[in-house]
Structures are given as structure tokens and as C-alpha cells.
Design a protein around this motif. Structure first.
Motif, mmCIF file in Angstrom:
data_model
loop_
_atom_site.group_PDB
_atom_site.id
_atom_site.type_symbol
_atom_site.label_atom_id
_atom_site.label_comp_id
_atom_site.label_asym_id
_atom_site.label_seq_id
_atom_site.Cartn_x
_atom_site.Cartn_y
_atom_site.Cartn_z
ATOM 1 N N MET A 1 9.054 15.564 14.324
ATOM 2 C CA MET A 1 8.822 15.125 12.952
ATOM 3 C C MET A 1 7.998 13.839 12.931
ATOM 4 O O MET A 1 7.112 13.683 12.090
ATOM 5 C CB MET A 1 10.171 14.915 12.263
ATOM 6 N N LEU A 2 8.264 12.939 13.884
ATOM 7 C CA LEU A 2 7.490 11.696 13.906
ATOM 8 C C LEU A 2 6.009 11.985 14.147
ATOM 9 O O LEU A 2 5.140 11.370 13.536
ATOM 10 C CB LEU A 2 8.020 10.761 14.990
ATOM 11 N N SER B 1 2.797 14.956 -5.145
ATOM 12 C CA SER B 1 2.446 13.543 -4.996
ATOM 13 C C SER B 1 2.600 13.053 -3.569
ATOM 14 O O SER B 1 2.019 12.034 -3.211
ATOM 15 C CB SER B 1 3.255 12.682 -5.953
ATOM 16 N N ILE B 2 3.400 13.740 -2.741
ATOM 17 C CA ILE B 2 3.313 13.381 -1.330
ATOM 18 C C ILE B 2 2.725 14.524 -0.514
ATOM 19 O O ILE B 2 2.829 14.550 0.701
ATOM 20 C CB ILE B 2 4.667 12.922 -0.717
ATOM 21 N N THR C 1 15.332 15.596 2.279
ATOM 22 C CA THR C 1 14.104 15.114 1.647
ATOM 23 C C THR C 1 14.040 13.594 1.685
ATOM 24 O O THR C 1 13.004 13.010 2.009
ATOM 25 C CB THR C 1 14.057 15.579 0.185
ATOM 26 N N PHE D 1 5.893 20.539 6.135
ATOM 27 C CA PHE D 1 7.216 20.272 5.572
ATOM 28 C C PHE D 1 8.073 21.534 5.611
ATOM 29 O O PHE D 1 9.195 21.541 6.096
ATOM 30 C CB PHE D 1 7.078 19.755 4.136
ATOM 31 N N TYR E 1 -0.082 10.892 7.982
ATOM 32 C CA TYR E 1 -0.489 9.584 7.483
ATOM 33 C C TYR E 1 -1.943 9.285 7.828
ATOM 34 O O TYR E 1 -2.714 8.856 6.970
ATOM 35 C CB TYR E 1 0.427 8.514 8.073
ATOM 36 N N HIS F 1 5.900 4.487 -0.421
ATOM 37 C CA HIS F 1 6.759 5.530 0.144
ATOM 38 C C HIS F 1 8.088 4.952 0.587
ATOM 39 O O HIS F 1 9.125 5.583 0.455
ATOM 40 C CB HIS F 1 6.069 6.206 1.328
ATOM 41 N N PHE G 1 11.668 8.020 6.607
ATOM 42 C CA PHE G 1 11.149 7.899 7.968
ATOM 43 C C PHE G 1 9.630 8.024 7.992
ATOM 44 O O PHE G 1 8.954 7.403 8.812
ATOM 45 C CB PHE G 1 11.790 8.953 8.882
ATOM 46 N N LEU G 2 9.123 8.833 7.072
ATOM 47 C CA LEU G 2 7.671 8.944 6.925
ATOM 48 C C LEU G 2 7.077 7.566 6.679
ATOM 49 O O LEU G 2 6.069 7.179 7.279
ATOM 50 C CB LEU G 2 7.371 9.891 5.767
ATOM 51 N N ILE H 1 6.691 5.419 9.777
ATOM 52 C CA ILE H 1 5.527 5.774 10.597
ATOM 53 C C ILE H 1 4.251 5.280 9.938
ATOM 54 O O ILE H 1 3.339 4.763 10.585
ATOM 55 C CB ILE H 1 5.469 7.305 10.801
ATOM 56 N N GLU H 2 4.198 5.418 8.625
ATOM 57 C CA GLU H 2 2.996 4.979 7.914
ATOM 58 C C GLU H 2 2.773 3.488 8.065
ATOM 59 O O GLU H 2 1.645 3.013 8.109
ATOM 60 C CB GLU H 2 3.120 5.325 6.433
ATOM 61 N N ASP I 1 0.852 -1.181 0.000
ATOM 62 C CA ASP I 1 0.000 0.000 0.000
ATOM 63 C C ASP I 1 0.887 1.229 0.000
ATOM 64 O O ASP I 1 2.072 1.153 -0.323
ATOM 65 C CB ASP I 1 -0.958 -0.015 1.198
ATOM 66 N N VAL I 2 0.326 2.339 0.418
ATOM 67 C CA VAL I 2 1.046 3.604 0.308
ATOM 68 C C VAL I 2 2.341 3.588 1.122
ATOM 69 O O VAL I 2 3.349 4.157 0.724
ATOM 70 C CB VAL I 2 0.119 4.765 0.703
ATOM 71 N N PHE J 1 4.525 13.172 11.016
ATOM 72 C CA PHE J 1 4.316 12.049 10.093
ATOM 73 C C PHE J 1 3.019 11.314 10.408
ATOM 74 O O PHE J 1 2.244 10.982 9.518
ATOM 75 C CB PHE J 1 5.470 11.057 10.199
ATOM 76 N N MET K 1 5.928 19.242 -3.803
ATOM 77 C CA MET K 1 5.928 17.841 -4.225
ATOM 78 C C MET K 1 4.501 17.339 -4.064
ATOM 79 O O MET K 1 4.156 16.733 -3.051
ATOM 80 C CB MET K 1 6.866 17.028 -3.347
ATOM 81 N N GLU L 1 8.898 7.052 -7.275
ATOM 82 C CA GLU L 1 7.686 6.262 -7.081
ATOM 83 C C GLU L 1 7.412 5.376 -8.292
ATOM 84 O O GLU L 1 6.970 4.236 -8.159
ATOM 85 C CB GLU L 1 6.503 7.188 -6.799
ATOM 86 N N PHE M 1 13.436 12.264 5.076
ATOM 87 C CA PHE M 1 12.068 12.622 5.441
ATOM 88 C C PHE M 1 11.094 11.585 4.894
ATOM 89 O O PHE M 1 10.259 11.051 5.621
ATOM 90 C CB PHE M 1 11.775 14.013 4.853
ATOM 91 N N VAL M 2 11.219 11.264 3.608
ATOM 92 C CA VAL M 2 10.293 10.309 2.995
ATOM 93 C C VAL M 2 10.496 8.917 3.590
ATOM 94 O O VAL M 2 9.534 8.196 3.871
ATOM 95 C CB VAL M 2 10.470 10.297 1.469
ATOM 96 N N TYR N 1 10.400 12.888 -6.903
ATOM 97 C CA TYR N 1 9.629 11.885 -6.201
ATOM 98 C C TYR N 1 8.882 10.981 -7.176
ATOM 99 O O TYR N 1 8.786 9.773 -6.970
ATOM 100 C CB TYR N 1 8.651 12.536 -5.223
ATOM 101 N N ILE N 2 8.358 11.590 -8.254
ATOM 102 C CA ILE N 2 7.625 10.803 -9.250
ATOM 103 C C ILE N 2 8.523 9.696 -9.800
ATOM 104 O O ILE N 2 8.104 8.546 -9.936
ATOM 105 C CB ILE N 2 7.167 11.714 -10.407
ATOM 106 N N TYR O 1 -3.345 12.951 0.786
ATOM 107 C CA TYR O 1 -2.192 13.082 1.658
ATOM 108 C C TYR O 1 -1.635 14.494 1.525
ATOM 109 O O TYR O 1 -1.312 14.939 0.434
ATOM 110 C CB TYR O 1 -1.131 12.058 1.273
#
Lengths: 504, 523
Positions: B176-177, B70-71, A406, B132, B184, A329, A412-413, A416-417, A324-325, B180, B68, A492, A409-410, A488-489, B193
């Protein structure tokens, strides 16, 4: 007739390598070879960037699906070629007067070819051939300063461990072939998916362990990391740049292809193993980096820590059988982080090379030009190099406005997700810890007392560093200047290419 | 391009140009032009605020663009009645700091570049409406300060700079967490998102996030931790005295005057709308942090031998009032009182930002002229530096809360407004008042009055470029302390905003947050 244009970047490099090697026999002005290499790399890079979004599968003769040029391969190709360009520019200075620079350049080109072959392989055998080509070339490069005992030691260690890891990989692959009767990754995944119990047979477990260990050596995961600091420290700095930034990412290219597809197909709960591996790798890497007194060795350990961050991709993928997302990510973040780390680390090692060169040529005999004490007051002695080096360290530390931020960031994001709260906390604390040793270098450079008069900065090195920094800043800011978030595109799209199930 | 982007660009370009200069005069020239342009722009924004105020979004000068998509990262900036005063504060302080460091001789190009960069990143924090961006600027503020402490700092600068960097960085990454998680869960719930602050806070506030109380609290706690370290609140304050003592004067002024306000600003911008949904005992926790800071700071300050460290501890206490005021205004009670507390807390941010500049500026002047900051080595400075003495005494009185100065308005508002909802806290906070007065007066007495310490030699009077900024700051805090609310440019704007925060129901629930008996732990 098969259309081979998608393979042009690889072909150009092969031809360039041959030209450089042959021309080296006849040309008296060998310096020109460096420029030929550079042109070859740039043309190849241009082609990769222009065709980043192609998806060409070489079915039928002569490749039978073993070669696939997709966005995933292209993002790694771009990474390898950018690192190649940086290293090539730096070697114009470092090996500009070397009598055997033709060999150096052709080895470097062949190493890059090998890495690119790994990236475009979808078959274990081609992948392994590319892997070995790159490894062989880099073994020789690590020992290129053959009068320097440290370089020889580095090469020997690298060679022995590399040989061991290759044999582990082949061992693992042979078991996989025995279980599934296939070497093509999709076919293997299909075979595992078709027979649910197959993945938990002892043979399969053994095979996967072997593969993890084998690729783990290349990616320098703890506990397979012992060789990395010695090799990165002993090898010529610009070769270390290629090893840490290029060769290591080749390990990731292979592991992404095999494990991500394989893990999803096998649905085996490997996530605890990967968690331990990732956490150990980042923590050990960071803690050992803190205590280093050699900047080069510190960078080596930091590169281990970064491998740990990227490894959380495997954790998330294996934790989440249904993509999934979070998985999208994670893979995209992993690719971005591999990219930012490749640029940052290549730049950092080149900076170390530049600084070491300046120290040796100015201060005369010093025991270890990479010792942190020699970096005192570099902000005054070599302002441009110090400034660019500081920015590269910021990128590695994940401090904006550089791409390293960046990508972290993505990444670690994604954790969490995926709901992996503990992992995310360990990651960010590690990341905070890493700021300490990067900052220490910056502190020595900017508020240490200069140990001598100002250096004459080599424009060639500075140019290479400036390219790395500019690319890192542009990648951070580009989506802002040209909306449509190309970076990012790409990542992804690459994630979807490697794991088609993400296409939801 | 709106005025906010313009300010950021002016300062960024100024920083780059300043880095390229060679002499102090050139660097200073660039810094003055750039920082005063930013100041002029922010004053223009203040004057045009009402005309540009969007009554739907409740922000003025909003700009948004994609970064950005897309995110879900966008460029989204805007100010309201809490953000704009902070932008004004940052531009006033930084512009006058550029004047204050008129003769900076050590690496002037880097010094002024960092000053402008500091200004830009601080403003960036106060205008960002995208998490961000907010986080990027939040992190970026660390770098100029790290270098200001490290290059121009005192003897223990290595330790202080790295402590500052690591301590606040850990707080930021934990924050930051939380961001996130917010991102999410909003994404899974709504399908889009985004890091957009108003959207995320709206989702959190209205309970649109289908998550357990644990995750709601996780988001709240991590973000709160980030802000509390920045403010800083006792017991997360230990980085501050070290950083202040070793920082150069300008570094201290910006650190205490503006940088700490990032934490306070975060309380209003981010935490306040969340308070109604997160476990309610956190409100008491915030009040408790405030109270601990208020009570701890005078006692710590009394024990200090170093004048600058004393001032540093006074900052901790003053920032504690902000936490207390925010917590009190969130709880259920009489609306008018809550608005008073809320306005007071907002005003305290601005007021303390100005007063502390004079305090640290005066410390810097004393250190510069006498080469010591140890209180026992000073004495009788009024005889040699009468002009400085006037400014410094004014600032010390303002800091201890003397009426007719802005600090009194703010702290009186906080204490009187909070009494309705947090009576015990206010009573306990009142304990600190005599001690606060005590350490201020005692410090003034020992440094300014008494026999002149001949050991210091023949010292000169304060220089004009040091006098001018200090005098302007004094004038500002006196005027803001005297003007009635309707004429008071900052207070009236804050009052309107406080009114909206408290009574509209769009930020806090109407009537305030009711705390269940004991404020139970739901998880």
C-alpha cells in the motif's frame, strides 16, 4: 438581531437536558426519559447533518467571534451526536430500570453539549468552558455504578488526571495570553505570525508544552495515557464508549483548532516532538493491547494506538509549514479517522457491554465478564452480537469494506505524500500488528468452544451495534452509490475551514 | 451494468443469501446457483471477448465510474488476456468446490457463504483497474480464507490462521505504501490525482514521474514484496505450508489454485510495465526468487511425511517458474523466445491452478476416507480406491511435468523461452527436474501402490461429488495439454496478450530491457 439558528443543535440538547432532569422529579415511568433524550439527540444530529456546510461566525455581541459554526465544527458535532445516539440507545437497555437514570441521561446530554461547545469554539476561554463541562459530566458518569469499586476507582483516577490536565491547559493558555494579549485563536496566530521571534521564547515553549501535555492527557497520548486503560476498564462499558469515542475526540477537536492554526502561524519546528509522541503512542498502545486478557482493556489500549495514528496529523502539519495537498489529506484523513474510530470504538464498547450483560445474566457469577475466555464460542451463543462485534473490530483494524479502512487509507496516504517514509512504515507495521489482537478476539468468538448454552440477545443492544456497523459500511460505500464523495468532501471542507491557507 | 459487475454482484448476493439459510441443502443450492451463474458469465465473457475488446485501452468489458473523485478513487474494472483466464480459473475452481463440498455439515451456511465471498474477492482482484479497488479486494481475500482455515481447519488452526493473516497483511500494507507513493508522485507531476492502474503505470513506465531512482525503486520493491509473499516465493513462503496443512480441503484448493495466482497476476499486471524504469537488477532478483523456489521446493517436498504438506511445497516450486518466466521475458533478447517464455509463465498460472486442485482434492479425499495424510500410514490405495487412484496419479504426473498435460506445456515454454536471456538460471532450474519427478513418483508409490495397509480398515471408494470435480479438472488439464496452440482456448488468448506485452512497446520497451553491466545500484 443575531441569527442563532446555527446554534440550534446545542440549544436543543441544553433544553433536553433540563427537561430530562426536571421531568425525572415528577415522572414515575422513568424509561420515557431515555426516549426523550434520544429524540433530542436525533433532532440535533439531523440539524447538524442538514447544515454541514454552513460557515457562521458569531461576530459582535454577545460572542465577539468566540463561536464559529463551520464544517470542521459540524463534523465533530456529528461525531459526538452519533456517539451520543449509540450510547443513548444502549443505555435504554443498560439503565432502563435504574432509579436514577434521569441523572444519567442529563449528564450524558451535558457532556455532549460540552463537547459540541469545544468544537464550535474559536476562543480559548469558551473552549475551556466546554472542555470542563464535558469533563465534569463524564467524571460523574464514570462512577455511575457506585456500588462497583472498580467504577469508583475509574472515576477517581479519571477525575484526578482530568483535573491535572485541565490545570495544565489553563496554565498554558495563561502564558499564551500573556504573550499575545489575546484568547481568540486567530488573534493568537496573527500575533505569533507578526512577531517572528515570539514563538521561540521560553515562555512560548513552556506554554505549548503545557498545552500539548494537557490535551495529551485527554487524547491519551503516551506518556500521558496511564489513566485511560484503568478508567475505560473500570467505568460502565457504555460510559467507556462515550469516553473513548466522544470525550477523547473532544481532545482532538480542541487540539486541531489550537495546534493546527498555531503551528502553521508559529512555524516552529515541533515536528520531531510530535513524531516521537505519535510513534510512541501508537507503538506502546498496540504492544500493550496485544498482551491484554480483558477485551475491554484491550479496547482501551487500542484506543490509545488510534490516538497515535490521528496524531500523525500534527506531525505532517508541523513538518509542512506551507500547506499543500499533503496537509489537506492529513487533516481530512485525521478527521475521517477520528470519525471512524469514534463509531467503531463506541460500537465495540457497547458490544462489550452487551456481551458482559449476557454473560452476567446467564452464566451467573464470573470474576470478570470481559475476560477473553468468556468470549469463547460467542459466534454460536450470540450470533448477531458476535457478527456485528467482529465487523466493528474489522473497522478498527482497518480492513475493508468498512469506513475504518478508508480513513486509515487516507491518513497513511498523507504521510507518504508528506515524504515521511519512516513514519508511514511505522504506521502500517503498527496497523498490521493491531490486526493480531483484533483477530484474536474474532478467533475466540468463532472457533472457541462455547462455554454454555445460547444467550438471549437484547434487541436494544443489537440495534445500537447494527446502526454503528451500517453507518460504517455506508460511509465506505456511499460515495460509490451516490457519486460526489460526500464523506471526503466534508472532511476536506472541514480541513479548509480549520486552516484557511489550504484554500489554494 | 457490464458482465464483470454482474459476476461480482451475483456472488455477493449469493454469499448473503447463503448466510441466511438453515440447512446444508439450502446453502449448497444457493452456492451452486450463484457460483455456476458466475461460471456461465465468465464463459460468456470468454466467448464475447474479441467482440468487446477495446483496441485503444487493450481491455475488454471495461466499466468505470466514480467513487471518491476528489482523491481520485474510481470504480474501474476490465479484463485482458491475463485477467480473463484468471477470472475463468477462479469461477471454475470455486464452482467445482461448491460441488466438492456437497455434504459439508459443519456450519454449512457460513461455509458456502465464505466460499462465494472468496470467489468474489478473487475475481475482484483480477478485474480491478483501480489501485484502491485492487487493494480492497486484495485485503478482502484474507478474511474468507482466515475463517475457512480457522473454523474448518485442523488442530493447529489458531497458529496457522493468524500466521497467514498477519504475514500476508504486512506484505499488503507495505504494498500500500508503494501504491501511495506512485499515486502521489503522479499527482504532483500531472496535476490529477488518481488511483487508476493504467494511468499510473503509464506514468511510471514513460518516466513521467519526476522522482529520484530511490523512490522509483521504493515503489517497485514494496509492490514486489507484496506479490512475492502472496505467490509465495522462497524465502517468504513460510506461511504457506502451515496454512495448507491446517486448511480444510476446499480452503487448500482455493488457496493454491487461485489465491496464490494473485501474486503472479500482479507480476504481469503491475510489475512488468515498471521493470523498464526501476533498477534493472530487480529483474534478476525476481528471477532469483523464482529459481530459489524451484530448487528449494523438491528438496523440501522430499522430506515431508504429510502428503498435503508435500503438495504444498510443490506449489511453491511451480509458482517459482512464473517468476522466472516473467523475468526472462522482460530482458533483452530474441522476441519469439521471450514471447514463448511469457506465454508459458501466463499459462503456468492457469495450468497450475487446475492441476493443484486435483492434488489437494485427492489429499482431501484420502484424508476424509482414511483419516490420515501421513504418507507412511498409507499404501496400496489403488486396491480400495481405483477411481481416486487414476485421478490422483494423473494429477501427480501432470504436476511433475509429463507431456500431454498442461503443466508440461507451461514449464517447457518457460524453460525453453528463458534460455536465451537467463541461461544460467535455466540450467540451475533444470537441476530440480529429476528431484521433482522423484518426489512425485515416490509419493505416488508409497501411497497408491505396494501392500495395502490393513491398519486403515475397510475404506470406501471416492464419492461421486468428490469424483466429479476432480475428473473435470483432470479433463481440463489434459485437454489444455494436448490441444495445439491455435485451438487451445487459454493458450491462444495468452499468446496474443504476450505478443502485445512484448512487442508493442506499450508495456515493455521494444526489444526488452537492457541491463547495464552489473546492473548497478543507482542509489
Amino acid at each position: 438581531m443575531v441569527d442563532y439558528t446555527a446554534l440550534a443543535p446545542v440549544g436543543i440538547l441544553v433544553v433536553t437536558a433540563a427537561v430530562v432532569l426536571l421531568a425525572g422529579l415528577v415522572v414515575s415511568q422513568k424509561k420515557i426519559l431515555g426516549y426523550i433524550t434520544l429524540v433530542g439527540l436525533l433532532v440535533s444530529l439531523g440539524l447538524v447533518l442538514a447544515n454541514w456546510n454552513i460557515h457562521v461566525i458569531f461576530d459582535g455581541a454577545p460572542f465577539y467571534g468566540a463561536i464559529v459554526v463551520d464544517p470542521f465544527a459540524q463534523i465533530f458535532n456529528a461525531m459526538f451526536l452519533t456517539v451520543g445516539v449509540l450510547v443513548c440507545i444502549a443505555s435504554l437497555k443498560a439503565y432502563g430500570d435504574h432509579p436514577r437514570q434521569d441523572e444519567f441521561y442529563s449528564l450524558m446530554l451535558l457532556a455532549t453539549v460540552g463537547m459540541m461547545v469545544v468544537a464550535i469554539s474559536k476562543d480559548m476561554l469558551t473552549l475551556f468552558i466546554g472542555f470542563e463541562l464535558a469533563s465534569m459530566a463524564t467524571y460523574a458518569m464514570a462512577g455511575f455504578d457506585k456500588k462497583d469499586p472498580k467504577s469508583i476507582e475509574a472515576a477517581l483516577k479519571y477525575f484526578l488526571i482530568g483535573g491535572l490536565s485541565s490545570s495544565l491547559i489553563v496554565f498554558g493558555m495563561s502564558y499564551i495570553y500573556g504573550l499575545t494579549g489575546a484568547t481568540h485563536i486567530d488573534a493568537i496566530a496573527a500575533a505569533f505570525a507578526a512577531t517572528p521571534g515570539l514563538a521561540s521564547t521560553p515562555a512560548a515553549l513552556l506554554a505549548i508544552t503545557m498545552l500539548i501535555a494537557g490535551f495529551g492527557f485527554k487524547m491519551a497520548f503516551v506518556p500521558f495515557h496511564m489513566w485511560a486503560p484503568d478508567t475505560y476498564e473500570g467505568a460502565p462499558s457504555i460510559v467507556s464508549a462515550l469516553l473513548a469515542a466522544g470525550s477523547k475526540k473532544m481532545g482532538f477537536a480542541a487540539a486541531f483548532r489550537i495546534f493546527i492554526v498555531g503551528l502553521v502561524a508559529m512555524k516552529v519546528d515541533w515536528y520531531i516532538a510530535f513524531t516521537i509522541l505519535a510513534v510512541l503512542t501508537m507503538t506502546v498502545g498496540n504492544i500493550l493491547a496485544v498482551v491484554q486478557t480483558s477485551v475491554k482493556r484491550m479496547l482501551a489500549y487500542s484506543s490509545i494506538a488510534h490516538a497515535g495514528y490521528i496524531a500523525i496529523v500534527f506531525v505532517i502539519v508541523s513538518y509542512y509549514p506551507a500547506p499543500d495537498v499533503a496537509v489537506a489529506h492529513a487533516i481530512a484523513g485525521g478527521l475521517m479517522h477520528a470519525f471512524s474510530h469514534a463509531l467503531g470504538k463506541a460500537g465495540a464498547f457497547i458490544a462489550v457491554a452487551a456481551i458482559g450483560y449476557m454473560i452476567l445474566s446467564k452464566d451467573g457469577k464470573v470474576d470478570d465478564p470481559n475476560h477473553i475466555d468468556n468470549y469463547d464460542g460467542l459466534g454460536k451463543r450470540a450470533p448477531i452480537t458476535a457478527f456485528l462485534f467482529a465487523l466493528l473490530l474489522c473497522s478498527l483494524a482497518g480492513i475493508p469494506p468498512l469506513f475504518g479502512f478508508t480513513s486509515k487509507f487516507v491518513l497513511f496516504l498523507a504521510s507518504i505524500e508528506a515524504g515521511l517514509l519512516g513514519l508511514a512504515i511505522i504506521c502500517v507495521l503498527n496497523s498490521a500488528l493491531s490486526v493480531y489482537y483484533y483477530a484474536k478476539v474474532v478467533m475466540r468468538m468463532y472457533w472457541g468452544e462455547p462455554k454454555g448454552e445460547a444467550f438471549i440477545e437484547s434487541p436494544t443492544y443489537t440495534f445500537a451495534l447494527a446502526i454503528a456497523v451500517i453507518v460504517l459500511i455506508v460511509l465506505f460505500a456511499m460515495p460509490f452509490v451516490t457519486p460526489g464523495d460526500s464523506v471526503y468532501i466534508w472532511a476536506e471542507t472541514a480541513a479548509k475551514a480549520v486552516l484557511p491557507a489550504l484554500e489554494v | 451494468m457490464g458482465p464483470i459487475t454482474l459476476i461480482l454482484l451475483v456472488l455477493l448476493i449469493g454469499a448473503i443469501l447463503s448466510l441466511l439459510t438453515n440447512t446444508t441443502a439450502q446453502a449448497r443450492g444457493v452456492a451452486l446457483v450463484s457460483s455456476f451463474s458466475a461460471l456461465a458469465l465468465s464463459i460468456w465473457m470468454y466467448l464475447a471477448y474479441d467482440a468487446n475488446f477495446d483496441t485503444v485501452t487493450h481491455y475488454a468489458f471495461e466499466e468505470s465510474g466514480t467513487w471518491m473523485p476528489s482523491i481520485g478513487i474510481g470504480y474501474h474494472v476490465g479484463v485482458d488476456g491475463i485477467g480473463l483466464p484468471m477470472v475463468l480459473l477462479a469461477t471454475i475452481v470455486c464452482a467445482l468446490c461448491a460441488v466438492f463440498s456437497w455434504t459439508e455439515g459443519k456450519r454449512p451456511n457460513q461455509f458456502f457463504a465464505l466460499l462465494l465471498l472468496m470467489d468474489m474477492t478473487l475475481i475482484g482482484v483480477f478485474v480491478s483497474l483501480d489501485f484502491f479497488m485492487f487493494y480492497v479486494f486484495w485485503e478482502l481475500t484474507l478474511l474468507p480464507m482466515f475463517f475457512l482455515i480457522g473454523i474448518w481447519g485442523g488442530p493447529r488452526k489458531d497458529y496457522s490462521a493468524i500466521k497467514f493473516l498477519i504475514y500476508t497483511h504486512i506484505a499488503s500494507v507495505l504494498m500500500m505504501l508503494g501504491i501511495f507513493a506512485l499515486y502521489y508522485f503522479n499527482g504532483t507531476a500531472s496535476g490529477t490525482y488518481t488511483f487508476d492502474i493504467p494511468i499510473l503505470l503509464e506514468a511510471y513506465r514513460t518516466g513521467a514521474l519526476p522522482i529520484s531512482q530511490f523512490w522509483l525503486d521504493f515503489i517497485f520493491v514494496t509492490i514486489m514484496f507484496g506479490f512475492m509473499v502472496k505467490m509465495p516465493s522462497v524465502p517468504f513462503h513460510t506461511w504457506l505450508p502451515d496454512a495448507h496443512v491446517e486448511a480444510p480441503t476446499i480452503g487448500s484448493i482455493i488457496l493454491a489454485g487461485v489465491l496464490l495466482k494473485m501474486g503472479g497476476y500482479g507480476l504481469f499486471r503491475v510489475l512488468l510495465p515498471m521493470m523498464g524504469v526501476a533498477s534493472t537488477w530487480f529483474i534478476y532478483l525476481i528471477a532469483l526468487f523464482g529459481l530459489m523456489s524451484i530448487i528449494y521446493s523438491p528438496f523440501a517436498a522430499l522430506a515431508q511425511k504429510d502428503l498435503k504438506k508435500l503438495v504444498a511445497f510443490s506449489s511453491i516450486g511451480h509458482m517459482g517458474f512464473i517468476s522466472l518466466g516473467v523475468a526472462a521475458s522482460a530482458l533483452a533478447g530474441m522476441d519469439p523466445a521471450r514471447i514463448v517464455a511469457h506465454t508459458g509463465a501466463m499459462f503456468q498460472m492457469f495450468s497450475h491452478g487446475i492441476i493443484t486442485c486435483v492434488l489437494f482434492g485427492a489429499c482431501g479425499v484420502i484424508e476424509h476416507h482414511t483419516h490420515t495424510r501421513i504418507i507412511d500410514d498409507l499404501g496400496g490405495l489403488t486396491k480400495k480406491m481405483p477411481k481416486l487412484a487414476i485421478l490422483m496419479i494423473a494429477a501427480f504426473f501432470a504436476s511433475l511435468g509429463l507431456p500431454l498435460c498442461s503443466g508440461f506445456v507451461a514449464e517447457f515454454g518457460i524453460l525453453s523461452g528463458s534460455y536465451g536471456t537467463l541461461p544460467i538460471f535455466v540450467m540451475l532450474a533444470a537441476i530440480s527436474i529429476p528431484f521433482t519427478a522423484g518426489y512425485h513418483l515416490w509419493a505416488v508409490q508409497r501411497t497408491m501402490f505396494g501392500p495395502y495397509n490393513e491398519y486403515l480398515g475397510d475404506i470406501k471408494e471416492i464419492k461421486w461429488f468428490e469424483f466429479l470435480p476432480l475428473a473435470i479438472w483432470v479433463i481440463i488439464f489434459v485437454i489444455l495439454g494436448i490441444l495445439p496452440e491455435a485451438w487451445n482456448p487459454i493458450l491462444s488468448m495468452m499468446h496474443t496478450t504476450a505478443d502485445y506485452f512484448i512487442t508493442s512497446g506499450n508495456v515493455l520497451p521494444i526489444g526488452g530491457i537492457h541491463v547495464a553491466a552489473g546492473g548497478a545500484f543507482p542509489w
